[in-house]
Motif scaffolding. Structure first.
Motif, PDB file in Angstrom:
ATOM      1  N   PRO A   1       0.298  -6.292   5.191  1.00 43.99           N
ATOM      2  CA  PRO A   1      -0.462  -5.306   5.975  1.00 43.99           C
ATOM      3  C   PRO A   1       0.087  -5.130   7.393  1.00 43.99           C
ATOM      4  O   PRO A   1       0.869  -5.957   7.868  1.00 43.99           O
ATOM      5  N   SER A   2      -0.387  -4.089   8.042  1.00 46.15           N
ATOM      6  CA  SER A   2      -0.089  -3.867   9.459  1.00 46.15           C
ATOM      7  C   SER A   2      -0.817  -4.923  10.298  1.00 46.15           C
ATOM      8  O   SER A   2      -1.889  -5.412   9.910  1.00 46.15           O
TER       9      SER A   2
ATOM     10  N   MET B   1      -5.973   4.039  11.059  1.00 48.00           N
ATOM     11  CA  MET B   1      -6.187   2.820  10.291  1.00 48.00           C
ATOM     12  C   MET B   1      -7.599   2.319  10.585  1.00 48.00           C
ATOM     13  O   MET B   1      -8.224   2.728  11.563  1.00 48.00           O
TER      14      MET B   1
ATOM     15  N   ASP C   1      -4.882  -2.143   2.142  1.00 50.59           N
ATOM     16  CA  ASP C   1      -4.453  -3.292   2.951  1.00 50.59           C
ATOM     17  C   ASP C   1      -5.612  -4.245   3.269  1.00 50.59           C
ATOM     18  O   ASP C   1      -5.433  -5.455   3.295  1.00 50.59           O
TER      19      ASP C   1
ATOM     20  N   ASN D   1       7.013  -1.588  10.506  1.00 51.97           N
ATOM     21  CA  ASN D   1       6.660  -0.250  10.043  1.00 51.97           C
ATOM     22  C   ASN D   1       7.309   0.755  10.992  1.00 51.97           C
ATOM     23  O   ASN D   1       7.890   1.725  10.564  1.00 51.97           O
TER      24      ASN D   1
ATOM     25  N   SER E   1       0.821  -1.221   0.000  1.00 48.65           N
ATOM     26  CA  SER E   1       0.000   0.000   0.000  1.00 48.65           C
ATOM     27  C   SER E   1       0.852   1.267   0.000  1.00 48.65           C
ATOM     28  O   SER E   1       0.328   2.361  -0.144  1.00 48.65           O
ATOM     29  N   LEU E   2       2.161   1.107   0.177  1.00 46.84           N
ATOM     30  CA  LEU E   2       3.029   2.289   0.320  1.00 46.84           C
ATOM     31  C   LEU E   2       3.979   2.419  -0.882  1.00 46.84           C
ATOM     32  O   LEU E   2       4.128   1.489  -1.662  1.00 46.84           O
TER      33      LEU E   2
ATOM     34  N   ASN F   1       1.787   8.120  11.794  1.00 52.19           N
ATOM     35  CA  ASN F   1       2.537   7.096  11.066  1.00 52.19           C
ATOM     36  C   ASN F   1       4.017   7.215  11.413  1.00 52.19           C
ATOM     37  O   ASN F   1       4.462   8.246  11.910  1.00 52.19           O
TER      38      ASN F   1
ATOM     39  N   VAL G   1      -4.785   4.029   4.060  1.00 52.80           N
ATOM     40  CA  VAL G   1      -3.660   4.947   3.870  1.00 52.80           C
ATOM     41  C   VAL G   1      -3.583   5.424   2.415  1.00 52.80           C
ATOM     42  O   VAL G   1      -3.091   6.519   2.131  1.00 52.80           O
TER      43      VAL G   1
ATOM     44  N   LEU H   1       4.409  -5.126  10.604  1.00 55.84           N
ATOM     45  CA  LEU H   1       3.740  -5.571   9.378  1.00 55.84           C
ATOM     46  C   LEU H   1       3.820  -7.093   9.341  1.00 55.84           C
ATOM     47  O   LEU H   1       4.707  -7.675   9.963  1.00 55.84           O
TER      48      LEU H   1
ATOM     49  N   ARG I   1       4.962   5.040  15.729  1.00 56.07           N
ATOM     50  CA  ARG I   1       4.074   5.992  15.047  1.00 56.07           C
ATOM     51  C   ARG I   1       4.058   7.330  15.790  1.00 56.07           C
ATOM     52  O   ARG I   1       4.099   7.385  17.022  1.00 56.07           O
TER      53      ARG I   1
ATOM     54  N   ARG J   1      -6.889  10.985  11.079  1.00 53.60           N
ATOM     55  CA  ARG J   1      -7.115   9.728  10.346  1.00 53.60           C
ATOM     56  C   ARG J   1      -6.454   8.579  11.105  1.00 53.60           C
ATOM     57  O   ARG J   1      -5.314   8.707  11.557  1.00 53.60           O
TER      58      ARG J   1
ATOM     59  N   ASP K   1       4.265  -0.318  15.318  1.00 49.56           N
ATOM     60  CA  ASP K   1       3.492  -0.979  14.258  1.00 49.56           C
ATOM     61  C   ASP K   1       4.340  -2.033  13.557  1.00 49.56           C
ATOM     62  O   ASP K   1       5.391  -1.720  12.993  1.00 49.56           O
TER      63      ASP K   1
ATOM     64  N   GLN L   1       8.347  -1.142   3.415  1.00 47.49           N
ATOM     65  CA  GLN L   1       7.349  -2.184   3.116  1.00 47.49           C
ATOM     66  C   GLN L   1       7.562  -2.710   1.694  1.00 47.49           C
ATOM     67  O   GLN L   1       7.595  -3.914   1.442  1.00 47.49           O
TER      68      GLN L   1
HETATM   69  O1  EAX Z   1       0.247  -0.894   6.477  1.00 47.41           O
HETATM   70  O2  EAX Z   1      -2.295   2.484   7.086  1.00 47.41           O
HETATM   71  C1  EAX Z   1      -1.264   2.864   7.684  1.00 47.41           C
HETATM   72  O3  EAX Z   1      -1.206   3.962   8.228  1.00 47.41           O
HETATM   73  C2  EAX Z   1      -0.059   1.941   7.802  1.00 47.41           C
HETATM   74  O4  EAX Z   1       0.967   2.585   8.438  1.00 47.41           O
HETATM   75  C3  EAX Z   1       0.517   1.466   6.546  1.00 47.41           C
HETATM   76  O5  EAX Z   1      -0.335   1.492   5.542  1.00 47.41           O
HETATM   77  C4  EAX Z   1       1.146   0.100   6.690  1.00 47.41           C
END
Ligand code: EAX
Length: 327
Positions: free
Chosen positions: A90-91, A172, A73, A146, A34-35, A210, A193, A237, A149, A170, A235, A41
Motif C-alpha cells: 500500500p501507499s 485516497m 489497499d 509510486n 491494487s493496481l 495520481n 483506487v 509504497l 502525483r 477523489r 507517494d 507496484q
Molecule cells: O497504493 O490509491 C491510490 O491512488 C494509490 O496511488 C495507489 O493505489 C497506490
C-alpha cells in the motif's frame, strides 16, 4: 528373510522420501496489489516473487494477485494483520491510519525530486516508520515508489489555484489528502483506487490525482480529458509482509524474504522512474496536458501552509526534524 529385507528396504525408502519431502515442504503465500499488472507496484511484486522462489530453490512460492482482485489497499492491509493474506504494497498514506507519522512522507510540496525522497526513506525517518509497524501485526520490508502525483479531471485544465474551486476530486482514504484537497478549495471524495475508474466514468467525481504510471496503466485517460502537472505530493509504497506469516517461517526463510525485498526495491524504484518518464510521453498523445507554473505551485503550497504546520506539530518532533534536515 527375503520378505523381511524387502520390508526394511521399503521402510527406509519411505523414510527417505518423507524426510526429503519435509525438507522441501512447500510454502505458498499470496500477495495482493491494487493496481494493474503493468504498473510498477505489480511489476515489483512479480519480481519479488521470482526472487523469493529462486533464492529458496522453489520452497517458497508467492502468487501475485493484481488489480484489487483480493481487496483494496485498506482491507488487504487488515488481512495481513490477521494472517489471511501474506504480502501487499500500500501507499504510505494508507498506513497513516496505523501510525500517523507516515503522513510525513505525503506532506504536500516538500520533495523536489526522487533523490530527496530516497534520502528520507532510506535514512532514520524511513527506518523508524518501518519498525513502527512491528507491533501492528505487520513486518514492513522496504519502501517502494509510486511517484509524484498530478491532477486529472474531466472539466478544465488546472492552471491556478482558482481552477480547482468546486471540483470533486477523489482522494485516497487518508485525512491528510482529504485536508489537502479541501484546502485547495476542491471537494475531496475519499474512495479506494479500485473503485475509481467507474467513479470517473459515471462522473461521481470530476477528477483524481495520481502518478503518470497509475493514470496510464489504470486507463484513466479514457475518462479524463485534462492532466495538470502539479506534482503536489510524493507517494511512497511500503512492501509489507504479514507478521504472523513471517513468524511462522524459520530464520533462513525469513532471511530470504528480506534479501529478496532489498533486491526487488532497487528494481522497483528504477522501473517506477523509467515508466513515469516514458508514460508521460504516452499520455501526451491521449490527454490535454498542462504545466503548472512555479508561482502557482507556490500559491498552492502557501494556501496549504496551515495544514502542513498542523501536521508538523502533531507528528513525532524528532522525526519532523530529521525529515527537514534531509530536504
Ligand atoms: O497504493 O490509491 C491510490 O491512488 C494509490 O496511488 C495507489 O493505489 C497506490
Amino acid at each position: 528373510m527375503k520378505a523381511f529385507k524387502t520390508t526394511v528396504t521399503s521402510a527406509i525408502a519411505l523414510c527417505l522420501m518423507m524426510s526429503s519431502s519435509m525438507a522441501t515442504a512447500e510454502i505458498t503465500a499470496r500477495m495482493g496489489t491494487s493496481l494493474p499488472d503493468s504498473h510498477p507496484q505489480t511489476l515489483g511484486a512479480q519480481y519479488f516473487s521470482k526472487l523469493v522462489n529462486e533464492k529458496s530453490d522453489g520452497e517458497i512460492t508467492i502468487q501475485v494477485f493484481s488489480n484489487g482482485i483480493l481487496g483494496n489497499d485498506v482491507n488487504m492491509t487488515s488481512m495481513l494483520q490477521s494472517g489471511t493474506l501474506q504480502f501487499t504494497v500500500p501507499s504510505t498514506a494508507t498506513l497513516a491510519s496505523l501510525n500517523s507519522d507516515f503522513s510525513i512522507i505525503s506532506l504536500p510540496f516538500q520533495f523536489s525530486n526522487e533523490a530527496q525522497a530516497d534520502e528520507v526513506l532510506d535514512g532514520d525517518v524511513g527506518k523508524s516508520l518501518l519498525d513502527s509497524l512491528n507491533n501492528k501485526g505487520l513486518s514492513a520490508l522496504a519502501f517502494w515508489e509510486n511517484g509524484f502525483r498530478h491532477i486529472t479531471n474531466s472539466r478544465r485544465p488546472i492552471n491556478s489555484l482558482d481552477d480547482l474551486k468546486g471540483l470533486k476530486i477523489r482522494t485516497m482514504q487518508n485525512d491528510l489528502y482529504i485536508g489537502l484537497f479541501n484546502g485547495l478549495n476542491a471537494n475531496a471524495v475519499p474512495m479506494p483506487v479500485t473503485e475509481l475508474f467507474t467513479a470517473l466514468e459515471t462522473h461521481t467525481v470530476d477528477g483524481q490525482e495520481n502518478p503518470y504510471t497509475v493514470i496510464n496503466t489504470a486507463r484513466f485517460f479514457e475518462v479524463q480529458k485534462y492532466l495538470s502537472r502539479t506534482a503536489h505530493a510524493y507517494d511512497a509504497l511500503v512492501l509489507l509482509a504479514s507478521k504472523p506469516f513471517m513468524d511462522s517461517l524459520n530464520e533462513t526463510q525469513r532471511q530470504i524474504i528480506h534479501e529478496a525485498a532489498q533486491e526487488a526495491t532497487t528494481y522497483q524504484r528504477a522501473e517506477s522512474r523509467r515508466l513515469n518518464n516514458e508514460l508521460l510521453a504516452e499520455l501526451e498523445k491521449k490527454m490535454e496536458i498542462n504545466e503548472v507554473s512555479e508561482d502557482e505551485r507556490d500559491r498552492m503550497g502557501s494556501s496549504l501552509q496551515p495544514l502542513i504546520e498542523r501536521y508538523q506539530n502533531e507528528l513525532d518532533s524528532g522525526l519532523v526534524e530529521d525529515f527537514k534536515q534531509a530536504l
